[in-house]
Design an enzyme around this catalytic site. Structure first.
Site, PDB file in Angstrom:
ATOM      1  N   GLN A 251       0.822  -1.210   0.000  1.00 21.68           N
ATOM      2  CA  GLN A 251       0.000   0.000   0.000  1.00 21.68           C
ATOM      3  C   GLN A 251       0.853   1.255   0.000  1.00 21.68           C
ATOM      4  OE1 GLN A 251      -3.498  -0.180  -0.429  1.00 21.68           O
ATOM      5  NE2 GLN A 251      -2.538  -2.129  -0.933  1.00 21.68           N
ATOM      6  N   HIS A 254       1.726   2.972  -3.290  1.00 25.42           N
ATOM      7  CA  HIS A 254       0.676   3.636  -4.051  1.00 25.42           C
ATOM      8  C   HIS A 254       0.873   5.135  -4.093  1.00 25.42           C
ATOM      9  CE1 HIS A 254      -2.455   1.051  -5.546  1.00 25.42           C
ATOM     10  NE2 HIS A 254      -2.518   0.368  -4.424  1.00 25.42           N
ATOM     11  N   GLU A 319      -9.642   0.820   5.161  1.00 25.61           N
ATOM     12  CA  GLU A 319     -10.062   0.437   3.806  1.00 25.61           C
ATOM     13  C   GLU A 319      -9.817  -1.058   3.579  1.00 25.61           C
ATOM     14  OE1 GLU A 319      -9.001   1.669  -0.825  1.00 25.61           O
ATOM     15  OE2 GLU A 319      -7.563   2.096   0.777  1.00 25.61           O
ATOM     16  N   HIS A 320      -8.592  -1.510   3.802  1.00 24.92           N
ATOM     17  CA  HIS A 320      -8.228  -2.933   3.703  1.00 24.92           C
ATOM     18  C   HIS A 320      -7.824  -3.434   5.090  1.00 24.92           C
ATOM     19  CE1 HIS A 320      -6.952  -1.050  -0.186  1.00 24.92           C
ATOM     20  NE2 HIS A 320      -7.607  -2.085  -0.699  1.00 24.92           N
ATOM     21  N   ASP A 353      -6.978  -6.776  -4.884  1.00 24.26           N
ATOM     22  CA  ASP A 353      -6.772  -5.663  -5.806  1.00 24.26           C
ATOM     23  C   ASP A 353      -6.993  -6.073  -7.255  1.00 24.26           C
ATOM     24  OD1 ASP A 353      -6.314  -3.447  -4.311  1.00 24.26           O
ATOM     25  OD2 ASP A 353      -4.138  -3.415  -4.562  1.00 24.26           O
ATOM     26  N   HIS A 412     -53.975  17.760   0.944  1.00 21.44           N
ATOM     27  CA  HIS A 412     -53.718  16.315   0.952  1.00 21.44           C
ATOM     28  C   HIS A 412     -54.973  15.573   1.417  1.00 21.44           C
ATOM     29  CE1 HIS A 412     -49.541  17.330   0.441  1.00 21.44           C
ATOM     30  NE2 HIS A 412     -49.141  16.070   0.553  1.00 21.44           N
TER      31      HIS A 412
END
Length: 421
Positions: A251, A254, A319-320, A353, A412
Site C-alpha cells: 500500500q 501507491h 479500507e483494507h 486488488d 392532501h
C-alpha cells in the site's frame, strides 16, 4: 517504522485532506469554464496540465484495436480472467424487481432500473491501472447500464496506456475519451459538444478530481470521495514478519500519503516487521514514494490483548484489513468496520486488488463505518410501486386524511376525500 503501545490517548485516526482554498477555487473555475466553453476548455486544460495537444478526444475503434494488439497474449488472458472473476462475484449481488398483493387486491412493489449512463474516471500519470477499469466497469455492466463512458488523462504522446484500453474493451466500455482532471469530471457532469453528460461518476483520482466530484455532486451522483489508500494488518505471533512487511509496503508504494498500520499482540513481531520493512524498502523500484508513506503514515501498534486489538481496528475502520491470527474466522466475526477483509496468510491484499473478484473500490478515511465497497447497487435505482385497491382505500381513507390534517396539509386530506364521494 515507529512502534507504539496502544493507550487510551493514542489515536489511530489520520487527518482528512479536503484540499486548500486555492485548490477548491481552481476546481470551481475549471468546472465553470467547461460548462461555458465545452470542448475548447477541455482541450485547453489538457494541454496546460497534461502537456499534450489532443486533436480528437474520443478514442477511435482503430486506436483501441491497435493498443490491444500490442499486448502479449498472456497479459490479455490475465486481464480476461480477472474480468471474469469480477463479473461472477458481482452477479451474485444482483436484485430483482418484486411485487406483492394482499387480500384486498392492493399491489405494492419495487422496480429495479439500471442507470442510463455512467462515467468512469481512470487515473493516469505515473502508473496505469487496468484493474481500476475492471473494478468500475464490470459492476455497471452487470447492473445493466447501457452507456458506460471512460475518461483518463493522456500520456505525453497523446495516447492512453495499452493495458488500460485492453481492460476497457474486455469490460465492455461504450466510449473512451482522452481527458483527465477536474475538466473530465466537469465534462461528464454537464456535457460538451463531444462528451454527452452522464448520471453518475465513479472512480478514484487526485485531489483535484476528488474536489471536482464533490462540486458536481447533486447535479450528478458520485460513488464516494476517495482518500489515499490504507491497509491495516491485525496479526499475532503466528504471522510471518517478512510477509506482513511486504503487505504493508504494497500500500505504501501507491502514494506518499498512503497509510500502512500493523496492529499486533506480539512485541516480537512488531520488532521483526519494523526491521523487515527497512530491508524490503531499499529494494523497491518506487522506494521514494513508499519511504515517504512509511515515514509519515506508517505505524506499528502493540496491544495487550486480541480484544484490545480488535477494538483498535474497529475504531480505525480501515479500507483494507488483513487478519493473520489464530482462529482468524472468529476474529473476523468481531470486525464491524472495514472496507474489505482478507483472512489468512494467503489472502494478501493484492489478491483482492486484482484477481479474486470482490471490488477494490473501497471506503477510505474511516468511512467504512457507514459505507460499502462499490457494487451493483451503485449502478441501479429503485422505484416504489403502489396500486391501492378500492377496498383498502375505503378502509383507510379517513385515517389517511386525518394524518394529512395532523401535518396541516388540508389539500392532501381533500385529495383523499374527493374519492370518497
Amino acid at each position: 517504522m515507529k512502534i507504539e503501545r496502544l493507550t487510551k490517548d493514542l489515536s489511530l485516526k489520520r487527518s482528512v485532506d479536503s484540499g486548500t482554498e486555492d485548490q477548491r477555487k481552481a476546481v470551481q473555475d475549471i468546472i465553470n469554464d467547461v460548462r461555458k466553453n465545452g470542448d475548447a476548455a477541455v482541450s485547453q486544460y489538457t494541454e496546460k496540465f497534461d502537456g499534450v495537444q489532443v486533436k480528437e478526444l474520443l478514442v477511435s475503434e482503430a486506436e483501441l484495436e491497435a493498443a490491444v494488439a500490442t499486448l502479449p497474449d498472456q497479459q490479455l488472458a490475465i486481464i480476461q480472467e480477472a474480468a471474469d472473476n469480477i463479473r461472477m462475484f458481482h452477479e451474485k449481488q444482483t436484485r430483482n424487481s418484486w411485487m406483492t398483493t394482499d387480500e384486498t387486491g392492493t399491489m405494492l412493489g419495487q422496480k429495479i432500473t439500471p442507470l442510463d449512463a455512467v462515467g468512469v474516471y481512470v487515473p493516469g500519470g505515473t502508473a496505469a491501472y487496468p484493474s481500476s477499469v475492471l473494478m468500475n466497469i464490470m459492476p455497471a455492466k452487470v447492473a445493466g447500464v447501457k452507456r458506460i463512458v471512460m475518461v483518463s488523462p493522456p500520456g505525453k504522446d497523446g495516447s492512453l496506456s495499452a493495458p488500460v484500453l485492453a481492460a476497457a474493451k474486455i469490460a465492455g466500455v461504450t466510449e473512451i475519451y482522452k481527458v483527465g482532471g477536474a475538466q473530465a469530471i466537469a465534462a461528464l457532469a454537464y456535457g460538451t459538444e463531444t462528451i454527452a453528460k452522464v448520471d453518475k461518476i465513479v472512480g478514484p483520482g487526485n485531489i483535484y478530481v476528488a474536489l471536482a466530484k464533490r462540486e458536481v455532486f447533486g447535479d450528478v451522483a458520485i460513488d464516494m470521495i476517495a482518500g489515499p489508500s490504507e491497509i491495516a494488518v491485525l496479526a499475532d505471533e503466528t504471522a510471518i514478519a517478512a510477509e506482513v512487511a511486504a503487505d504493508l509496503l504494497s500500500q505504501a508504494e501507491h502514494d506518499a500519503r498512503a497509510c500502512s498500520v500493523l496492529i499486533t499482540t506480539s512485541p516480537e513481531l512488531a520488532e521483526e516487521v519494523a526491521s523487515e520493512v527497512e530491508k524490503q524498502l531499499a529494494l523497491l523500484p518506487r522506494r521514494d514514494i513508499a519511504a515517504a508513506s512509511i515515514a509519515d503514515y506508517g505505524r506499528i501498534v502493540v496491544c495487550d490483548s486480541l480484544a484490545e486489538a480488535i477494538d483498535a481496528v474497529n475504531e480505525l475502520a480501515p479500507e483494507h484489513l488483513e487478519i493473520i491470527t489464530r482462529d482468524a474466522m472468529e476474529v473476523m466475526a468481531q470486525i464491524r468496520h472495514a472496507g474489505a477483509i482478507f483472512i489468512g496468510r494467503f489472502s494478501s491484499e493484492p489478491v483482492g486488488d486484482y484477481f479474486a473478484g470482490p471490488n477494490h473500490v473501497l471506503p477510505t478515511n474511516g468511512t467504512a463505518r457507514f459505507s460499502s465497497p462499490l457494487n451493483v447497487d451503485d449502478f441501479q435505482k429503485k422505484s416504489s410501486i403502489i396500486m391501492y385497491s378500492e377496498t383498502a382505500f375505503r378502509q383507510n381513507a379517513e385515517k389517511i386524511a386525518a394524518f394529512a390534517r395532523m401535518e396541516g396539509l388540508e389539500a392532501h386530506a381533500r385529495a383523499i376525500e374527493a374519492r370518497k364521494k
